[in-house]
Enzyme design. Structure first.
Site, PDB file in Angstrom:
ATOM      1  N   SER A  61      19.429  51.285  36.576  1.00 49.20           N
ATOM      2  CA  SER A  61      18.678  52.475  36.161  1.00 49.20           C
ATOM      3  C   SER A  61      18.358  52.420  34.664  1.00 49.20           C
ATOM      4  O   SER A  61      17.249  52.768  34.237  1.00 49.20           O
ATOM      5  CB  SER A  61      19.499  53.741  36.439  1.00 49.20           C
ATOM      6  OG  SER A  61      19.694  53.901  37.811  1.00 49.20           O
TER       7      SER A  61
ATOM      8  N   GLY B 288      12.015  51.616  44.359  1.00 52.17           N
ATOM      9  CA  GLY B 288      11.683  53.036  44.407  1.00 52.17           C
ATOM     10  C   GLY B 288      11.667  53.637  43.007  1.00 52.17           C
ATOM     11  O   GLY B 288      10.833  54.492  42.704  1.00 52.17           O
TER      12      GLY B 288
ATOM     13  N   ASP C 113      24.480  55.921  45.574  1.00 51.54           N
ATOM     14  CA  ASP C 113      24.305  54.503  45.904  1.00 51.54           C
ATOM     15  C   ASP C 113      25.614  53.835  46.325  1.00 51.54           C
ATOM     16  O   ASP C 113      25.610  52.723  46.859  1.00 51.54           O
ATOM     17  CB  ASP C 113      23.728  53.746  44.695  1.00 51.54           C
ATOM     18  CG  ASP C 113      22.276  54.135  44.444  1.00 51.54           C
ATOM     19  OD1 ASP C 113      21.629  54.674  45.363  1.00 51.54           O
ATOM     20  OD2 ASP C 113      21.790  53.909  43.323  1.00 51.54           O
TER      21      ASP C 113
HETATM   22  C1  S3P Z   1      17.907  56.009  40.727  1.00 56.79           C
HETATM   23  C2  S3P Z   1      18.132  57.199  41.363  1.00 56.79           C
HETATM   24  C3  S3P Z   1      18.662  57.308  42.728  1.00 56.79           C
HETATM   25  C4  S3P Z   1      19.317  56.014  43.178  1.00 56.79           C
HETATM   26  C5  S3P Z   1      18.479  54.812  42.847  1.00 56.79           C
HETATM   27  C6  S3P Z   1      18.267  54.720  41.346  1.00 56.79           C
HETATM   28  C7  S3P Z   1      17.328  56.027  39.363  1.00 56.79           C
HETATM   29  O1  S3P Z   1      17.607  57.597  43.617  1.00 56.79           O
HETATM   30  O2  S3P Z   1      19.564  56.061  44.568  1.00 56.79           O
HETATM   31  O3  S3P Z   1      19.121  53.638  43.284  1.00 56.79           O
HETATM   32  O4  S3P Z   1      17.387  54.999  38.665  1.00 56.79           O
HETATM   33  O5  S3P Z   1      16.806  57.070  38.988  1.00 56.79           O
HETATM   34  P1  S3P Z   1      17.139  59.108  43.850  1.00 56.79           P
HETATM   35  O6  S3P Z   1      16.781  59.658  42.550  1.00 56.79           O
HETATM   36  O7  S3P Z   1      15.933  59.063  44.747  1.00 56.79           O
HETATM   37  O8  S3P Z   1      18.307  59.788  44.505  1.00 56.79           O
END
Ligand code: S3P
Length: 425
Positions: A21, A92, A311
């Site tokens: 992140s 994502g 996660d």
């Molecule tokens: C993340 C937020 C989380 C996490 C993803 C990384 C981020 O997702 O599951 O692996 O870096 O902001 P969500 O914000 O959709 O819960």
């Protein structure tokens, strides 16, 4: 396919790769800053390379030197219209954060990714952004490819319907380019790396009682920062160290931002022998984590804890399978929308290993007991592959994991590190 034998013991010192992140966000803020940002201990994996690739296409050169990246910032208004589709791969985070950022830029961008990414819901980001005046087209109004026609945005007041740092961050990036204040309310706080980095780069926002207020920003200044180790990657070794007998592992320099440490709280509640050493007190604090074999007991995981360990739930489910008693995971419906449907994937795979586990609408119920070796599948999901690999270390009998190469999404050297601590046994 990889074969994994159960282990008698695990020993060694490990440094897990940089936080995913924080690595993504370092590229985002570096791109928007004036000057050259230096990110040390950057995580090089498929996901962060997707972010680098997208920003190169947006006119931001990124140099790679061993474990360091140099981001040649273009300033807040310096992004260039992309000539090609922005390839977000499996990520994502890249997709949702970029959607927020690009919604307010003076050009059109198209975002697309791999098969799994194309199934991830994007309406959650598109809905509040369209309230801000954004113009985004998507397949079925919810999926990639996304065509983002950049527009002037205005601020809104919005309560997040899901605890999602990706959604919150998308709105923060959009809010930076809106013509009035944007107010974002969180019911349960999610990871706050975007907010921490915004301050670090000289930006401003207010946060009181889980309400974030963000206005247009004046300028970001290039920074030098070292990315702490990813607690989501360390979690696999924390659980491995607990469930394999006679083990002792020291995991160095792991990020312990309180919005991410739910796994430490839960493992402590389960009776894990984990000690924090050499804690630092930076905005993104870190510590060395020492884990020793432990007798675990079941517990309940729900509510505000969920976003702090979202996660880690697949590997926590593995810990629960080896624990005495019952573990109940609730309020985790979001797990269905990750790189795979992680509720279904975890329940299916642990059932193969003889675990007494029940799938529920928003989580699972796990009754700990004997765990046998099995032929596991990874569902193209890095965290499922690594969770099942750890399960195999403590199981009775040999296991295999097929599709294990997807660990490259977040932790390319995972199996190498696993072998190293096993060989030292
Ligand atoms: C993340 C937020 C989380 C996490 C993803 C990384 C981020 O997702 O599951 O692996 O870096 O902001 P969500 O914000 O959709 O819960």
């Amino acid at each position: 396919m990889i074969e994994i034998q159960p282990k008698k013991r695990l020993r060694g010192i490990l440094t897990v790769p940089g936080d995913k992140s924080i690595s993504h966000r370092g590229i985002f803020f570096g791109a928007l800053a004036d000057g050259v940002t230096r990110l040390e201990k950057f995580l090089f994996c498929a996901d962060s390379r997707s972010t680098i690739g997208c920003f190169s296409e947006l006119g931001v050169p990124v140099d790679i030197q061993e474990d360091t990246v140099l981001v040649h910032g273009r300033g807040l208004h310096g992004l260039r219209a992309p000539k090609n589709v922005l390839d977000v791969g499996n990520s994502g985070t890249t997709t949702r954060l970029l959607t927020g950022l690009l919604a307010g830029q003076p050009f059109t961008s198209v975002l697309d990714g791999d098969h799994s990414l194309r199934t991830r819901p994007m309406a959650r980001v598109m809905n509040p952004l369209s309230q801000m005046g954004a113009n985004i087209e998507a397949k079925d109004d919810n999926h990639c490819p996304l065509t983002i026609h950049g527009r002037n945005l205005h601020g809104i007041s919005y309560t997040l319907p899901v605890a999602s740092a990706q959604l919150k961050s998308a709105l923060i990036f959009a809010g930076m380019f809106a013509d009035s204040e944007t107010v974002i309310r969180e019911t349960h706080p999610s990871r706050n790396h975007t907010e921490q980095m915004l301050l670090h780069f000289g930006g401003k926002f207010r946060c009181e009682n889980n309400v974030i207020t963000i206005s247009p920003q004046e300028r970001f200044y290039a920074q030098e920062l070292a990315v702490p180790g990813d607690i989501s990657s360390a979690a696999f070794f924390l659980v491995a160290g607990c469930i394999v007998p006679d083990s002792e592992l020291l995991i160095k320099g792991v990020g312990i931002n309180p919005t991410r440490t739910g796994v430490l709280d839960v493992l402590a509640q389960m009776g894990a022998d984990i000690t924090l050493q050499n804690q630092t007190t930076a905005a993104e604090p870190s510590a060395d984590l020492l884990v020793r074999s432990s007798s675990l007991r079941g517990c309940e995981i729900s509510g505000a804890l969920i976003p702090r360990l979202i996660d880690e739930l697949p590997i926590i489910a593995v810990a629960a399978a080896f624990a005495e008693g019952t573990t109940v995971i609730k309020d985790a419906e979001e797990l269905k929308h990750k790189e795979s449907n992680r509720i279904h994937a975890v329940v299916t795979e642990l059932s193969k290993a003889g675990v007494d586990i029940t799938e529920t609408d928003d989580g699972m119920i796990i009754r700990g007991g004997a765990v046998c070796g099995a032929d596991f599948e990874a569902y193209d999901d890095h965290r499922i592959a690594m969770a099942m690999a750890v399960c195999a270390l403590g199981a009775h009998g040999v296991s295999t994991i097929s599709g294990e190469k997807c660990v490259g999404i977040s932790y390319p050297s995972f199996f190498e590190d696993l072998r190293r601590i096993s060989e030292e046994a």
